[in-house]
Scaffold this motif. Sequence first.
Motif, PDB file in Angstrom:
ATOM      1  N   THR A 119       9.521  67.013  53.423  1.00  0.00           N
ATOM      2  CA  THR A 119       9.015  67.600  54.376  1.00  0.00           C
ATOM      3  C   THR A 119       8.339  66.555  55.496  1.00  0.00           C
ATOM      4  N   PHE A 120       7.800  65.505  54.827  1.00  0.00           N
ATOM      5  CA  PHE A 120       6.814  64.478  55.801  1.00  0.00           C
ATOM      6  C   PHE A 120       8.101  63.775  56.701  1.00  0.00           C
ATOM      7  N   ALA A 121       9.285  63.632  56.133  1.00  0.00           N
ATOM      8  CA  ALA A 121      10.222  62.661  56.831  1.00  0.00           C
ATOM      9  C   ALA A 121      10.883  63.410  58.098  1.00  0.00           C
ATOM     10  N   PRO A 122      11.241  64.621  58.055  1.00  0.00           N
ATOM     11  CA  PRO A 122      11.612  65.332  59.396  1.00  0.00           C
ATOM     12  C   PRO A 122      10.415  65.565  60.138  1.00  0.00           C
ATOM     13  N   LEU A 123       9.430  65.892  59.767  1.00  0.00           N
ATOM     14  CA  LEU A 123       8.220  66.267  60.361  1.00  0.00           C
ATOM     15  C   LEU A 123       7.384  65.043  61.339  1.00  0.00           C
ATOM     16  N   ALA A 124       7.557  64.033  60.542  1.00  0.00           N
ATOM     17  CA  ALA A 124       7.270  62.736  61.288  1.00  0.00           C
ATOM     18  C   ALA A 124       8.041  62.401  62.519  1.00  0.00           C
ATOM     19  N   VAL A 125       9.125  63.127  62.689  1.00  0.00           N
ATOM     20  CA  VAL A 125       9.993  62.897  64.022  1.00  0.00           C
ATOM     21  C   VAL A 125       9.743  64.203  64.689  1.00  0.00           C
ATOM     22  N   MET A 126       9.530  65.343  64.309  1.00  0.00           N
ATOM     23  CA  MET A 126       9.430  66.468  65.077  1.00  0.00           C
ATOM     24  C   MET A 126       7.889  66.475  65.677  1.00  0.00           C
ATOM     25  N   TYR A 127       7.122  66.151  64.801  1.00  0.00           N
ATOM     26  CA  TYR A 127       5.637  66.515  65.134  1.00  0.00           C
ATOM     27  C   TYR A 127       4.935  65.077  64.777  1.00  0.00           C
ATOM     28  N   PRO A 128       5.158  64.148  65.438  1.00  0.00           N
ATOM     29  CA  PRO A 128       4.546  62.792  64.937  1.00  0.00           C
ATOM     30  C   PRO A 128       3.114  62.872  65.140  1.00  0.00           C
ATOM     31  N   ASP A 129       2.582  63.576  66.063  1.00  0.00           N
ATOM     32  CA  ASP A 129       0.985  63.753  65.836  1.00  0.00           C
ATOM     33  C   ASP A 129       0.525  64.334  64.739  1.00  0.00           C
ATOM     34  N   ALA A 130       1.173  64.907  63.770  1.00  0.00           N
ATOM     35  CA  ALA A 130       0.875  65.641  62.636  1.00  0.00           C
ATOM     36  C   ALA A 130      -0.481  66.594  62.958  1.00  0.00           C
ATOM     37  N   ASP A 131      -0.316  67.311  64.008  1.00  0.00           N
ATOM     38  CA  ASP A 131      -1.201  68.343  64.664  1.00  0.00           C
ATOM     39  C   ASP A 131      -0.945  69.753  64.328  1.00  0.00           C
ATOM     40  N   VAL A 132       0.173  69.853  63.375  1.00  0.00           N
ATOM     41  CA  VAL A 132       0.466  71.211  63.328  1.00  0.00           C
ATOM     42  C   VAL A 132       0.347  71.624  61.825  1.00  0.00           C
ATOM     43  N   PRO A 133      -0.269  72.664  61.441  1.00  0.00           N
ATOM     44  CA  PRO A 133      -0.700  72.813  59.965  1.00  0.00           C
ATOM     45  C   PRO A 133       0.656  72.982  59.173  1.00  0.00           C
ATOM     46  N   VAL A 134       0.795  72.456  57.957  1.00  0.00           N
ATOM     47  CA  VAL A 134       2.219  72.556  57.378  1.00  0.00           C
ATOM     48  C   VAL A 134       1.689  72.906  55.867  1.00  0.00           C
ATOM     49  N   ILE A 135       2.480  73.954  55.522  1.00  0.00           N
ATOM     50  CA  ILE A 135       2.620  74.281  53.878  1.00  0.00           C
ATOM     51  C   ILE A 135       4.093  74.252  53.513  1.00  0.00           C
ATOM     52  N   GLN A 136       4.035  73.847  52.239  1.00  0.00           N
ATOM     53  CA  GLN A 136       5.357  73.797  51.528  1.00  0.00           C
ATOM     54  C   GLN A 136       5.440  74.968  50.572  1.00  0.00           C
ATOM     55  N   LEU A 137       6.798  75.409  50.477  1.00  0.00           N
ATOM     56  CA  LEU A 137       7.028  76.627  49.400  1.00  0.00           C
ATOM     57  C   LEU A 137       8.320  76.034  48.429  1.00  0.00           C
ATOM     58  N   SER A 138       7.864  76.041  47.138  1.00  0.00           N
ATOM     59  CA  SER A 138       9.042  75.326  46.108  1.00  0.00           C
ATOM     60  C   SER A 138      10.105  76.673  46.176  1.00  0.00           C
ATOM     61  N   LEU A 139      11.502  75.953  45.612  1.00  0.00           N
ATOM     62  CA  LEU A 139      12.495  76.553  45.002  1.00  0.00           C
ATOM     63  C   LEU A 139      12.005  77.308  43.717  1.00  0.00           C
ATOM     64  N   GLN A 140      12.916  78.349  43.333  1.00  0.00           N
ATOM     65  CA  GLN A 140      12.817  78.734  42.057  1.00  0.00           C
ATOM     66  C   GLN A 140      13.674  77.787  41.120  1.00  0.00           C
ATOM     67  N   ALA A 141      13.517  77.524  40.153  1.00  0.00           N
ATOM     68  CA  ALA A 141      14.284  76.411  39.482  1.00  0.00           C
ATOM     69  C   ALA A 141      15.751  77.159  38.772  1.00  0.00           C
ATOM     70  N   ARG A 142      15.742  78.243  38.739  1.00  0.00           N
ATOM     71  CA  ARG A 142      17.080  78.830  38.440  1.00  0.00           C
ATOM     72  C   ARG A 142      17.879  78.836  39.643  1.00  0.00           C
ATOM     73  N   LEU A 143      17.631  78.515  40.772  1.00  0.00           N
ATOM     74  CA  LEU A 143      18.538  78.096  41.815  1.00  0.00           C
ATOM     75  C   LEU A 143      19.307  79.287  42.471  1.00  0.00           C
ATOM     76  N   ASP A 144      18.936  80.314  42.069  1.00  0.00           N
ATOM     77  CA  ASP A 144      19.772  81.668  42.435  1.00  0.00           C
ATOM     78  C   ASP A 144      19.892  82.017  43.708  1.00  0.00           C
ATOM     79  N   PRO A 145      20.881  82.138  44.328  1.00  0.00           N
ATOM     80  CA  PRO A 145      21.234  82.064  45.827  1.00  0.00           C
ATOM     81  C   PRO A 145      20.736  83.476  46.472  1.00  0.00           C
ATOM     82  N   ALA A 146      20.998  84.387  45.662  1.00  0.00           N
ATOM     83  CA  ALA A 146      20.657  85.801  46.095  1.00  0.00           C
ATOM     84  C   ALA A 146      18.973  86.295  45.935  1.00  0.00           C
ATOM     85  N   GLN A 147      18.644  85.294  44.888  1.00  0.00           N
ATOM     86  CA  GLN A 147      17.075  85.371  44.781  1.00  0.00           C
ATOM     87  C   GLN A 147      16.350  84.738  46.280  1.00  0.00           C
TER      88      GLN A 147
END
Length: 269
Positions: A119-147
């Motif tokens: 998250t922070f590596a690409p966003l440091a380039v896209m929005y270097p001022d860090a002025d856009v709110p950000v949330i992360q969402l996890s993957l589900q550990a079974r890594l099922d593509p359909a889900q």
Amino acid sequence: MKFPTYFISHGGGPWPYMDDLRHAMRALEMSLRDIPRQIGVTPKAVLMISGHWEDEVFSVMASPQPTMVYDYYGFPAHTYSVIYPAPGAPALASRVRALIGAAGLPARLDVERGFDHGTFAPLAVMYPDADVPVIQLSLQARLDPAQHLELGSALSSLRDKGVLIIGSGLSYHNLRCFGPPARAPSQAFDGWLQDTLIRSSPADRLARLIDWGKAPAARLAHPRGDHLLPLMVAVGAATTEAGHCIYHEDNIFGGVTASSFRFGSAANE
């Protein structure tokens, strides 16, 4: 305005904070810097699905001021103290959890999780001022593509509400096969990605992604799939919309072919 969605190859570790790596990843940097131009306006928030966070259920970052997760090894000391100080978005996090639950998928809020480098590596380039709110969402550990395609579909309505949905991974991710040995498998898998994401019909695209393990060199390119599954979320949130390659490089990491994609039209098209 309905934002497009993105799947980005996010590069290696904390590369924006290292001059040598930043120079080596100049093409990637330019592609990331162009995303704000493509969407045309500042988003109300960024929802990032990072290949570096897996949980038993889909977990949504809910801290108002997320901390940092330095989930890399062997980098210079200063990269373990960098801060990307973007605010969180607890109200959006609750909305995301509700949308996921309404789709019949398990979800929870996580008030402790911080920004990992997906998250922070690409966003440091896209929005270097860090002025856009950000949330992360996890993957589900079974890594099922359909889900994960279903997850993207559940989140699609956020695109009309100023939320930029980004799947952050790598189009090739095999840490045991980088450099020159990666050239052939990464090229083979990238060719399949280009055909699947750009030239296939929406229905065929979904079917091919569900069966991605049958692609050429699939398990050489992605032994686990954690860095590919963010793609499923981006596609699921833009199921019928055209794919566009926004970054392509044939010799990153000493031999890897890598790409990033947008789903939907840019604001200036």
